[in-house]
Design a protein around this motif. Structure first.
Motif, short mmCIF file in Angstrom:
data_model
loop_
_atom_site.label_atom_id
_atom_site.label_comp_id
_atom_site.label_asym_id
_atom_site.label_seq_id
_atom_site.Cartn_x
_atom_site.Cartn_y
_atom_site.Cartn_z
N VAL A 37 0.86 -1.18 0.00
CA VAL A 37 0.00 0.00 0.00
C VAL A 37 0.90 1.23 0.00
CG1 VAL A 37 -1.82 1.26 1.20
CG2 VAL A 37 -1.78 -1.24 1.28
N GLU A 38 0.69 2.13 -0.96
CA GLU A 38 1.44 3.38 -1.04
C GLU A 38 0.51 4.55 -0.79
OE1 GLU A 38 4.04 3.94 -4.42
OE2 GLU A 38 4.05 1.80 -4.82
N ARG A 39 1.03 5.59 -0.14
CA ARG A 39 0.22 6.77 0.15
C ARG A 39 0.57 7.89 -0.81
NH1 ARG A 39 0.23 8.44 6.25
NH2 ARG A 39 2.42 8.82 5.82
N SER A 40 -0.45 8.61 -1.29
CA SER A 40 -0.25 9.73 -2.20
C SER A 40 0.56 10.83 -1.54
CB SER A 40 -1.61 10.28 -2.64
OG SER A 40 -1.45 11.51 -3.32
N LEU A 41 1.47 11.43 -2.30
CA LEU A 41 2.22 12.57 -1.80
C LEU A 41 1.35 13.81 -1.71
CD1 LEU A 41 5.52 12.13 -3.84
CD2 LEU A 41 5.08 11.43 -1.49
N GLU A 42 0.29 13.82 -2.49
CA GLU A 42 -0.57 15.00 -2.59
C GLU A 42 -1.70 14.98 -1.57
OE1 GLU A 42 -3.25 15.82 -6.14
OE2 GLU A 42 -1.47 16.97 -6.67
N ASP A 43 -2.16 13.77 -1.21
CA ASP A 43 -3.29 13.63 -0.30
C ASP A 43 -3.04 12.44 0.59
OD1 ASP A 43 -5.66 13.24 1.02
OD2 ASP A 43 -6.91 13.07 -0.77
N PHE A 44 -2.74 12.67 1.87
CA PHE A 44 -2.36 11.58 2.77
C PHE A 44 -3.50 10.61 3.06
CE2 PHE A 44 1.51 13.76 4.92
CZ PHE A 44 2.22 13.59 3.74
#
Length: 348
Positions: A37-44
């Motif tokens: 699972v990766e988290r967006s840099l723009e929207d946590f």
């Protein structure tokens, strides 16, 4: 030999919706061998999920699943998965998020690890996969119903993307580990994998392919071997064949250094190399942008026509060994086709 962008919709994933649906019809029970699972840099609060599911010896990558606003968004090619199965997978993802925040599970085997040398779906960072896969989708739109050689195929997922459009694909790589991995993960009836050095393409007959695709190859070769590679490409291509090739832009931002890259190029060097190696060919050049971290996938890593040096991360070229009349027609081409579609298949 050039094929337009409108006659197919190449998806940048190695499996079609029909193949995924068939997998779950064959296997009522399966296990999740790997989950990331990766988290967006723009929207946590925006996550991107990738899985490797297993049923006996058969394995399948599921990619591009997004989770935000407490809801899942499944990409079109995964909507063929039965609803109950998707619900089961969603529960596993949620449990993983609660238990581990944003991490990845242990790899089921070392060969799947991402090292930066080659892309393996799901285990590579998604931004690296997406940029690479969009280049394969770009190539796939130009090889419909053709015999295609994927030179430097790596893990083989891109060969399988090409095979969704091509009549037959042969993926070759000098690494025995890569060929073993490719054969175990991405075999299908019209795909074959074989060991061969791309600079000689030993074992590949003269003029046996309609198209050669070489993505992420030039920059991995020492300068003195690039001429041999291009000579081998000319040898195996049929008359009026197509060559799709990319190279990393040497003028990349400071700090972005890949230790596996030996021969990055400027636009002028890339264009000059191709014109010198294919003097009678029609050559179209393109640039690909970088991942900006939005997870609005249609906007990320887009490929657009370019005619001079830019700050794009990667340059691509479509080389067509066509006659003079065809070359003259292509030289008058515009950035957008008559329906307003960019070369990466997306509208304005």
């Amino acid at each position: 030999m050039h094929r337009g962008t409108q006659d197919m919709a190449a998806e940048p994933y190695p499996y079609t919706g029909q193949e995924i649906a068939a997998f779950f019809r064959r296997h009522a029970s399966f296990s999740v061998g790997y989950l990331k699972v990766e988290r967006s840099l723009e929207d946590f609060g925006h996550y991107l999920c990738e899985l490797l599911v297993q049923a006996g010896p058969e394995r399948l990558f599921l990619q591009g699943i997004q989770f935000f606003g407490n809801r899942f968004r499944w990409p079109a090619h995964l909507e063929t998965i039965p609803a109950q199965t998707r619900l089961l997978l969603e529960r596993q993802i949620i449990e993983h998020l609660i238990r581990n925040r944003v991490t990845e599970s242990p790899l089921p085997e070392p060969a799947l690890a991402y090292t930066g040398e080659r892309i393996v779906p799901a285990t590579a960072p998604f931004h690296a996969y997406w940029a690479h896969a969009r280049r394969y989708a770009f190539a796939a739109r130009r090889v419909r119903d053709l015999r295609v050689l994927d030179a430097g195929c790596g893990s083989g997922y891109g060969t399988r993307i090409l095979a969704q459009a091509a009549s037959y694909c042969l993926g070759v790589d000098a690494s025995p580990e890569a060929i073993t991995l490719a054969s175990s993960l991405f075999a299908r009836p019209n795909v074959e994998f074989r060991m061969s050095d791309v600079c000689s393409l030993e074992g590949v007959e003269n003029q046996s392919f309609d198209a050669v695709v070489a993505l992420e190859v030039l920059e991995h070769l020492p300068g003195h071997r690039i001429g041999s590679f291009l000579e081998a490409v000319r040898r195996v291509l049929r008359e009026k064949g197509t060559f799709v090739v990319s190279v990393a832009n040497r003028n990349h931002p400071p700090g972005e250094v890949n230790p596996y890259h030996l021969s990055e190029m400027t636009f002028e060097e890339f264009r000059s190399l191709l014109e010198g190696s294919f003097p009678a060919a029609a050559i179209q050049t393109f640039g690909q942008g970088v991942w900006e971290g939005s997870y609005r996938l249609e906007r990320e890593c887009r490929i657009v026509p370019v005619r001079s040096g830019t700050d794009h991360a990667v340059y691509l070229a479509l080389v067509e060994l066509a006659g003079p009349a065809r070359a003259e027609t292509l030289s008058r081409g515009t950035d957008l086709d008559s329906k307003g579609t960019r070369e990466d298949g997306h509208g304005r």
